[in-house]
Write an enzyme that holds these catalytic residues in place. Structure first.
Site, short mmCIF file in Angstrom:
data_model
loop_
_atom_site.label_atom_id
_atom_site.label_comp_id
_atom_site.label_asym_id
_atom_site.label_seq_id
_atom_site.Cartn_x
_atom_site.Cartn_y
_atom_site.Cartn_z
N ALA A 165 0.83 -1.21 0.00
CA ALA A 165 0.00 0.00 0.00
C ALA A 165 0.86 1.25 0.00
O ALA A 165 1.71 1.44 0.87
CB ALA A 165 -0.90 0.00 1.24
N TYR A 221 8.81 10.78 -3.89
CA TYR A 221 8.30 9.39 -3.81
C TYR A 221 9.43 8.45 -3.39
O TYR A 221 9.29 7.66 -2.45
CB TYR A 221 7.72 8.99 -5.18
CG TYR A 221 7.54 7.51 -5.38
CD1 TYR A 221 6.59 6.81 -4.66
CD2 TYR A 221 8.34 6.82 -6.29
CE1 TYR A 221 6.44 5.43 -4.85
CE2 TYR A 221 8.19 5.46 -6.49
CZ TYR A 221 7.25 4.76 -5.76
OH TYR A 221 7.10 3.41 -5.94
N1 NAD Z 1 4.06 -0.21 -10.40
C1 NAD Z 1 5.37 -0.10 -10.43
O1 NAD Z 1 6.00 -0.09 -11.49
C2 NAD Z 1 6.14 0.01 -9.13
C3 NAD Z 1 7.55 0.19 -9.18
C4 NAD Z 1 8.26 0.27 -7.98
C5 NAD Z 1 7.61 0.12 -6.78
N2 NAD Z 1 6.26 -0.04 -6.74
C6 NAD Z 1 5.60 -0.15 -5.44
O2 NAD Z 1 4.73 -1.28 -5.47
C7 NAD Z 1 3.61 -1.08 -4.62
C8 NAD Z 1 2.32 -1.41 -5.37
O3 NAD Z 1 2.23 -0.60 -6.54
P1 NAD Z 1 1.02 -0.77 -7.56
O4 NAD Z 1 1.55 -0.43 -8.91
O5 NAD Z 1 0.34 -2.07 -7.34
O6 NAD Z 1 0.08 0.45 -7.08
P2 NAD Z 1 -1.52 0.51 -6.94
O7 NAD Z 1 -1.88 1.95 -6.84
O8 NAD Z 1 -2.18 -0.32 -8.00
O9 NAD Z 1 -1.77 -0.21 -5.54
C9 NAD Z 1 -1.57 0.43 -4.32
C10 NAD Z 1 -2.73 0.04 -3.41
O10 NAD Z 1 -2.49 0.59 -2.11
C11 NAD Z 1 -3.72 1.10 -1.58
N3 NAD Z 1 -3.36 2.11 -0.57
C12 NAD Z 1 -2.62 3.24 -0.75
N4 NAD Z 1 -2.51 3.91 0.42
C13 NAD Z 1 -3.16 3.17 1.37
C14 NAD Z 1 -3.37 3.33 2.76
N5 NAD Z 1 -2.92 4.40 3.42
N6 NAD Z 1 -4.08 2.39 3.41
C15 NAD Z 1 -4.57 1.29 2.75
N7 NAD Z 1 -4.40 1.09 1.42
C16 NAD Z 1 -3.71 2.03 0.74
C17 NAD Z 1 -4.43 1.65 -2.82
O11 NAD Z 1 -5.83 1.77 -2.65
C18 NAD Z 1 -4.07 0.60 -3.88
O12 NAD Z 1 -5.02 -0.45 -3.93
C19 NAD Z 1 3.71 0.37 -4.15
O13 NAD Z 1 4.24 0.37 -2.84
C20 NAD Z 1 4.69 1.01 -5.12
O14 NAD Z 1 5.40 2.07 -4.52
C21 NAD Z 1 5.51 -0.09 -7.90
#
Ligand code: NAD
Length: 325
Positions: free
Chosen positions: A74, A141
């Site tokens: 999250a 970020y």
């Molecule tokens: N997508 C990428 O390419 C990428 C790259 C590097 C790191 N990440 C990391 O991977 C993780 C997941 O990314 P993703 O692409 O699935 O993003 P996403 O936005 O699809 O999923 C994030 C989820 O977290 C939930 N969320 C956010 N804040 C919250 C809170 N305070 N309480 C409860 N739920 C909360 C959102 O509702 C969402 O469902 C993140 O931590 C992101 O930083 C992603």
């Protein structure tokens, strides 16, 4: 084992939750739906709607459910937005993660896999980037995640919290009918595919004067299924290891123009581009060395071809958005 997956209604958390179920684990999803999708919560998991900032709720959940470990996805994930509203990122990604960690400590939940990011490195001095490279984020970020990594180091040293910090590079592609559905979308591959579906007119290229062969930024794209496999390995390794830090990438870099070319090949659409100035905080090149997790945990990524990754994303994108524009 019983595992709490924070952010499990999102792209990566939901995909990993599905893999955990297949591996025989019991999965609780914890999400506040600020960016999640109800229909993407995998069947077979139990959904708890809540915010990371709610310590009491988390503690009760850990106690009542006897949770064995946490996979923490999250977060807010948009580097661009973090350069306009950094405070949102420090509140949600850093401060609220501390609340989650406090709840884990109070209830003796001792294993955590944390979603970190390549953005913790900033502008790298050497490519491919190894885990020992300098940590110097160029956007808020990345800093919000690096601060969590610093906290984890101390909680491991002082309280023995076992953790794996996985620094993902650019995650892309889809598995078993689950793919990227960020709203708003900020990632290149789904944006390019939106153009192919007619949901957008053109794709913006931010900066064509970077010190790269074609002047556009270079990134490393890792398939979400391969990333899910790395999570399972890391979680298992924490039964004997106490602190793990791994890059998760493909080891190959592709420029923005190469991604557009790949999408043209895969979709058959001309995909018009519009050139825009650079965005603040975007490093020129981010390519991972994932040698450490390959050697230490035997991680075997299956996707190395960009066209295969884009094709997998395209299949999902058409299922989800085809006919909706
Ligand atoms: N997508 C990428 O390419 C990428 C790259 C590097 C790191 N990440 C990391 O991977 C993780 C997941 O990314 P993703 O692409 O699935 O993003 P996403 O936005 O699809 O999923 C994030 C989820 O977290 C939930 N969320 C956010 N804040 C919250 C809170 N305070 N309480 C409860 N739920 C909360 C959102 O509702 C969402 O469902 C993140 O931590 C992101 O930083 C992603």
């Amino acid at each position: 084992m019983k595992i709490l997956v924070t952010g499990g209604a999102g792209y990566i958390g939901g995909t990993v939750a599905l893999r955990l179920l297949s591996a025989g684990h019991n999965v609780l999803i914890y999400d506040n739906f600020c960016h999640g999708h109800r229909e993407l919560v995998p069947a077979g998991t139990r959904l708890v709607e809540g915010d990371l900032a709610n310590r009491e709720r988390l503690e009760r959940l850990f106690r009542d459910e006897k949770v064995d470990g946490v996979m923490h996805f999250a977060a807010l994930i948009e580097a661009g937005e973090s350069m306009k509203h950094p405070e949102l990122y420090f509140r949600n990604n850093t401060a609220s993660t501390l609340t989650l960690l406090e709840a884990m400590l109070a209830t003796r939940v001792e294993r955590l896999v944390f979603s970190s990011t390549a953005a913790v490195y900033g502008e790298p001095e050497k490519t491919p980037i190894e885990e020992t490279a300098a940590l110097s984020p160029t956007n808020a970020y990345g800093e919000s995640k690096l601060l969590v990594e610093h906290m984890l180091t101390w909680l491991n040293r002082i309280h023995g919290l076992r953790y794996a910090s996985l620094r993902y590079f650019n995650v892309a592609g889809a598995v078993e009918g689950r793919g990227e559905a960020h709203e708003p979308e900020s990632h290149l591959i789904p944006l390019v595919l939106d153009v192919a579906l007619g949901r957008r007119q053109s794709i913006k290229i931010f900066g064509k004067d970077y010190p790269t062969p074609d002047g556009t930024c270079i990134r490393d794209y890792v398939h979400v299924g391969d990333l899910a496999g790395a999570h399972i390995l890391a979680f298992e390794a924490l039964s004997t290891r106490s602190r793990l830090i791994y890059n998760i990438g493909n080891g190959q870099g592709f420029s923005v123009r190469e991604v557009v070319e790949s999408a043209r090949r895969v979709t058959g659409h001309p995909i018009p581009v519009v050139e825009e100035p650079r965005r603040p905080g975007d490093p020129a090149v981010l390519v991972a060395s994932s040698k450490r997790i390959i050697e230490e945990l035997g991680w075997k990524p299956l996707y190395s071809s960009l066209d295969d990754i884009v094709r997998s994303a395209w299949t999902w994108h058409q299922q989800r958005y085809g006919g909706k524009h």
